[in-house]
Design a protein around this motif. Structure first.
Motif, PDB file in Angstrom:
ATOM      1  N   ALA A   1     -13.863 -30.201  25.646  1.00 42.63           N
ATOM      2  CA  ALA A   1     -12.424 -29.925  26.041  1.00 42.63           C
ATOM      3  C   ALA A   1     -12.331 -28.977  27.051  1.00 42.63           C
ATOM      4  CB  ALA A   1     -11.625 -29.819  24.963  1.00 42.63           C
ATOM      5  N   GLY A   2     -13.217 -28.095  27.199  1.00 43.41           N
ATOM      6  CA  GLY A   2     -12.952 -26.965  28.078  1.00 43.41           C
ATOM      7  C   GLY A   2     -12.121 -25.586  27.557  1.00 43.41           C
ATOM      8  N   HIS A   3     -11.158 -25.496  28.103  1.00 39.93           N
ATOM      9  CA  HIS A   3     -10.257 -24.339  27.704  1.00 39.93           C
ATOM     10  C   HIS A   3      -9.844 -24.495  26.281  1.00 39.93           C
ATOM     11  CE1 HIS A   3      -6.760 -21.695  27.824  1.00 39.93           C
ATOM     12  NE2 HIS A   3      -7.899 -20.631  28.697  1.00 39.93           N
ATOM     13  N   GLN A   4      -9.485 -23.520  25.599  1.00 42.18           N
ATOM     14  CA  GLN A   4      -9.284 -23.326  24.160  1.00 42.18           C
ATOM     15  C   GLN A   4      -7.881 -24.111  24.015  1.00 42.18           C
ATOM     16  OE1 GLN A   4      -9.851 -19.576  22.353  1.00 42.18           O
ATOM     17  NE2 GLN A   4      -9.491 -20.407  20.405  1.00 42.18           N
TER      18      GLN A   4
ATOM     19  N   VAL B   1     -17.182 -18.092  11.981  1.00 42.19           N
ATOM     20  CA  VAL B   1     -15.909 -17.397  12.054  1.00 42.19           C
ATOM     21  C   VAL B   1     -15.055 -18.537  12.476  1.00 42.19           C
ATOM     22  CG1 VAL B   1     -16.232 -16.753  14.670  1.00 42.19           C
ATOM     23  CG2 VAL B   1     -14.709 -15.636  13.609  1.00 42.19           C
ATOM     24  N   ILE B   2     -13.731 -18.265  12.193  1.00 38.20           N
ATOM     25  CA  ILE B   2     -12.460 -19.261  12.555  1.00 38.20           C
ATOM     26  C   ILE B   2     -12.114 -18.879  13.736  1.00 38.20           C
ATOM     27  CG2 ILE B   2     -10.377 -20.012  11.941  1.00 38.20           C
ATOM     28  CD1 ILE B   2     -10.909 -19.398   8.964  1.00 38.20           C
ATOM     29  N   LYS B   3     -12.189 -19.841  14.766  1.00 35.86           N
ATOM     30  CA  LYS B   3     -11.905 -19.702  16.140  1.00 35.86           C
ATOM     31  C   LYS B   3     -10.520 -20.063  16.522  1.00 35.86           C
ATOM     32  CE  LYS B   3     -15.705 -17.630  18.250  1.00 35.86           C
ATOM     33  NZ  LYS B   3     -15.523 -16.486  18.667  1.00 35.86           N
ATOM     34  N   GLN B   4      -9.929 -21.155  15.861  1.00 37.13           N
ATOM     35  CA  GLN B   4      -8.723 -21.809  15.961  1.00 37.13           C
ATOM     36  C   GLN B   4      -8.400 -22.242  14.759  1.00 37.13           C
ATOM     37  OE1 GLN B   4      -7.672 -24.934  19.073  1.00 37.13           O
ATOM     38  NE2 GLN B   4      -6.912 -23.012  20.267  1.00 37.13           N
TER      39      GLN B   4
ATOM     40  N   PRO C   1      -6.899 -28.437  20.564  1.00 36.77           N
ATOM     41  CA  PRO C   1      -5.822 -29.058  19.248  1.00 36.77           C
ATOM     42  C   PRO C   1      -5.980 -30.447  19.759  1.00 36.77           C
ATOM     43  CG  PRO C   1      -4.936 -26.820  20.313  1.00 36.77           C
ATOM     44  CD  PRO C   1      -6.075 -27.266  21.058  1.00 36.77           C
ATOM     45  N   LEU C   2      -6.209 -31.115  20.932  1.00 42.14           N
ATOM     46  CA  LEU C   2      -5.934 -32.520  20.989  1.00 42.14           C
ATOM     47  C   LEU C   2      -7.090 -33.227  20.438  1.00 42.14           C
ATOM     48  CD1 LEU C   2      -5.734 -32.514  25.190  1.00 42.14           C
ATOM     49  CD2 LEU C   2      -3.825 -33.128  23.367  1.00 42.14           C
TER      50      LEU C   2
END
Length: 185
Positions: free
Chosen positions: A88-91, A25-28, A95-96
């Motif tokens: 990275a932790g939190h969603q 599944v695409i998560k982001q 993006p970083l």
């Protein structure tokens, strides 16, 4: 952001290995409108000419091409959502990493050799042989240990840093859409 150690990442290898192999599944989805800019979107369009429409892939070019033009084999990047979650932790921090797609799907080299065609949303993309490794920016953002892990032998086999791909049939993509190996028929 707290940086994760190599030991912590090694301890998560089993978790990373539990990513779906049949249908993920695409998560982001993240567009990069300009260098160091990120825009998290819930849906997008993939085209052969632009990759993810609104992303700066073509405009940025690539130092690996003789004329500095964009490298087709690095048109898109996908990263395993489980790996970036641990790194990275939190969603909001995902993006970083600089990737356009974060997917809960097994991206390992064994499972998806170069040339594998994936159905992602309504589009088809092809995994390329172009390596996707941790770089200076990745290290600056997530730490030396995270970079050493993704560039390690087990990290490379897992493709912990992600995989490069190119669009071979355009289409719409949305968060929560499926991703799977494409087979005609």
């Amino acid at each position: 952001m707290t940086q994760v150690s190599q030991t912590e990442l090694q301890e998560k290898l089993a978790y990373f290995g539990q990513s779906p192999t049949d249908v993920g599944v695409i998560k982001q989805i993240v567009r990069r409108p300009a260098v160091d800019q990120r825009e998290t979107i819930t849906e997008g369009v993939l085209t052969l000419e632009e990759g993810l429409v609104g992303d700066s892939w073509r405009a940025r070019g690539n130092r690996k091409t003789p004329d500095g033009s964009a490298l087709l084999d690095a048109q898109l990047t996908l990263m395993n959502a489980r790996v970036i979650e641990v790194i990275a932790g939190h969603q909001d921090q995902w993006p970083l990493a600089g990737d356009q797609f974060f997917v809960d799907f097994d991206l390992s080299e064994e499972r998806l050799p170069a040339g594998t065609v994936l159905k992602i949303g309504d589009a088809l993309i092809e995994v390329t042989a172009e390596p996707h490794l941790g770089c200076r920016k990745f290290s600056d953002r997530f730490g030396k240990d995270a970079t050493l892990f993704v560039n390690s032998t087990p990290g490379k086999a897992l493709r912990a840093r992600g995989v490069n791909a190119k669009v071979i049939r355009g289409g719409e993509v949305r968060v929560n859409d499926s991703i799977s190996v494409y087979s005609e028929g």
